[in-house]
Design a protein around this motif. Structure first.
Motif, short mmCIF file in Angstrom:
data_model
loop_
_atom_site.label_atom_id
_atom_site.label_comp_id
_atom_site.label_asym_id
_atom_site.label_seq_id
_atom_site.Cartn_x
_atom_site.Cartn_y
_atom_site.Cartn_z
N LYS A 154 0.85 -1.19 0.00
CA LYS A 154 0.00 0.00 0.00
C LYS A 154 0.88 1.23 0.00
N LEU A 155 0.47 2.21 -0.75
CA LEU A 155 1.23 3.45 -0.87
C LEU A 155 0.86 4.38 0.27
N MET A 156 1.85 4.88 0.97
CA MET A 156 1.61 5.75 2.11
C MET A 156 2.52 6.98 2.01
N LYS A 157 2.04 8.09 2.54
CA LYS A 157 2.85 9.29 2.65
C LYS A 157 2.95 9.67 4.12
N ILE A 158 4.17 9.77 4.60
CA ILE A 158 4.38 10.12 6.00
C ILE A 158 5.26 11.36 6.08
N GLU A 159 4.86 12.28 6.94
CA GLU A 159 5.63 13.50 7.16
C GLU A 159 6.39 13.35 8.47
N ILE A 160 7.69 13.59 8.41
CA ILE A 160 8.55 13.37 9.57
C ILE A 160 9.28 14.67 9.90
N GLN A 161 9.21 15.07 11.17
CA GLN A 161 9.97 16.21 11.66
C GLN A 161 11.07 15.69 12.58
N TYR A 162 12.29 16.18 12.39
CA TYR A 162 13.43 15.66 13.14
C TYR A 162 14.48 16.76 13.29
N VAL A 217 1.94 -4.21 7.41
CA VAL A 217 2.45 -3.06 8.16
C VAL A 217 1.30 -2.08 8.40
N LYS A 218 0.94 -1.90 9.64
CA LYS A 218 -0.14 -0.98 10.00
C LYS A 218 0.42 0.42 10.24
N SER A 219 -0.38 1.42 9.87
CA SER A 219 0.08 2.80 10.02
C SER A 219 0.36 3.15 11.48
N GLY A 220 -0.49 2.67 12.39
CA GLY A 220 -0.28 2.95 13.81
C GLY A 220 1.01 2.34 14.32
N GLU A 221 1.29 1.13 13.89
CA GLU A 221 2.52 0.47 14.29
C GLU A 221 3.74 1.20 13.73
N LEU A 222 3.61 1.69 12.49
CA LEU A 222 4.69 2.43 11.86
C LEU A 222 5.00 3.72 12.63
N LEU A 223 3.95 4.45 12.99
CA LEU A 223 4.13 5.69 13.74
C LEU A 223 4.77 5.44 15.09
N HIS A 224 4.32 4.37 15.74
CA HIS A 224 4.86 4.04 17.07
C HIS A 224 6.35 3.70 16.99
N MET A 227 8.49 6.90 16.26
CA MET A 227 8.51 7.88 17.35
C MET A 227 9.40 7.44 18.50
N GLU A 228 9.84 6.20 18.49
CA GLU A 228 10.73 5.73 19.55
C GLU A 228 12.13 6.32 19.41
N ASN A 229 12.45 6.84 18.23
CA ASN A 229 13.76 7.46 18.05
C ASN A 229 13.77 8.85 18.68
N GLU A 230 14.82 9.14 19.43
CA GLU A 230 14.87 10.39 20.19
C GLU A 230 15.01 11.63 19.31
N PHE A 231 15.51 11.46 18.09
CA PHE A 231 15.71 12.61 17.22
C PHE A 231 14.49 12.91 16.35
N ILE A 232 13.52 12.03 16.35
CA ILE A 232 12.30 12.25 15.59
C ILE A 232 11.28 12.94 16.49
N ILE A 233 10.84 14.12 16.07
CA ILE A 233 9.94 14.93 16.88
C ILE A 233 8.48 14.60 16.63
N LYS A 234 8.13 14.44 15.37
CA LYS A 234 6.74 14.21 15.02
C LYS A 234 6.65 13.39 13.74
N VAL A 235 5.69 12.46 13.72
CA VAL A 235 5.43 11.64 12.53
C VAL A 235 3.93 11.63 12.28
N SER A 236 3.53 11.91 11.08
CA SER A 236 2.10 11.91 10.75
C SER A 236 1.88 11.29 9.38
N VAL A 237 0.78 10.55 9.24
CA VAL A 237 0.41 9.93 7.96
C VAL A 237 -0.53 10.86 7.23
N LEU A 238 -0.21 11.18 5.99
CA LEU A 238 -1.03 12.12 5.21
C LEU A 238 -2.02 11.34 4.35
#
Length: 238
Positions: A154-162, A217-224, A227-238
């Motif tokens: 499945k095609l997904m777009k995720i926005e990551i702030q780091y 691969v579930k989107s919720g699992e992917l976000l979780h 987000m466990e990485n300390e340098f990643i501030i925010k992750v969102s699925v568009l």
């Protein structure tokens, strides 16, 4: 070679290459309709030049047998230069976009269109037409087959702030490889242009990842996981 034969061969080159180029154009690829036609017509012209050179050499030898050892014509020499030389144009169609590579299929289509053009110029019409049909089938029909059966995802777009590009990029690459997630495209914020000239790793950056993830691969699992990485501030699925 008669004029009507030259016109016929050029028309076949335009039709076959146009069909292949139209498929590439419809998918917004770097080399499209006109580019494929020009490559095929150019290859056909080279083939016809080679044929004309051979015919001219034979004619001169018949008129003057003493030129038998002086005149030589290699039928495949110019065609070989086309096949190898088209690699430069194909390389220009390949785009590297900070983590993803696009244009390999278009580069391959340019190469095969050149080969088809050589066949047309040499007068191998059946080979050229069947080859053109095969290429259109591979680019069009088999693309759907590949998407549906060969790689179920499945095609997904995720926005990551780091705030640490080097570390986060490495973490994401390792994670995506481990989860068998394919990166289709990466878009960086405009501020990243400034980051190339500075060593400031504390500035918050934003990247938009287009990924092809397996069905499991579930989107919720992917976000979780991300987000466990300390340098990643925010992750969102568009």
């Amino acid at each position: 070679m008669k004029v009507h034969e030259v016109i016929f061969r050029l028309l076949i080159a335009i039709v076959i290459a146009g069909a292949i180029g139209y498929e590439r154009e419809s998918r917004n690829r770097p080399a499209g309709f006109r580019t494929h036609i020009l490559v095929c017509v150019g290859a056909a012209v080279i083939s016809m030049i080679q044929i004309h050179a051979v015919e001219d050499a034979l004619k001169r030898i018949i008129e003057n047998p003493l030129l038998t050892n002086a005149l030589k014509a290699d039928v495949g020499r110019m065609g070989a230069q086309v096949v190898s030389g088209i690699g430069f144009l194909g390389a220009g169609a390949i785009i590297h976009e900070k983590g993803s590579i696009r244009g390999l299929t278009t580069a391959a289509s340019l190469w095969v269109v050149a080969c088809i053009g050589l066949a047309i110029g040499m007068g191998y019409y059946v080979l050229a037409i069947l080859s053109g049909i095969s290429v259109v089938i591979v680019l069009g029909i088999l693309k759907r087959f590949e998407s549906k059966f060969l790689y179920k995802g499945k095609l997904m777009k995720i926005e990551i702030q780091y705030d640490n590009q080097k570390v986060v990029t490495e973490v994401l690459d390792n994670y995506f490889n481990r989860r068998k997630i394919k990166i289709k495209n990466i878009e960086y914020s405009i501020d990243d242009e400034d980051d190339d000239t500075t060593n400031d790793n504390t500035h918050i950056k934003t990247s938009l990842y287009t990924i092809l993830a397996p069905k499991y691969v579930k989107s919720g699992e992917l976000l979780h996981d991300l987000m466990e990485n300390e340098f990643i501030i925010k992750v969102s699925v568009l």
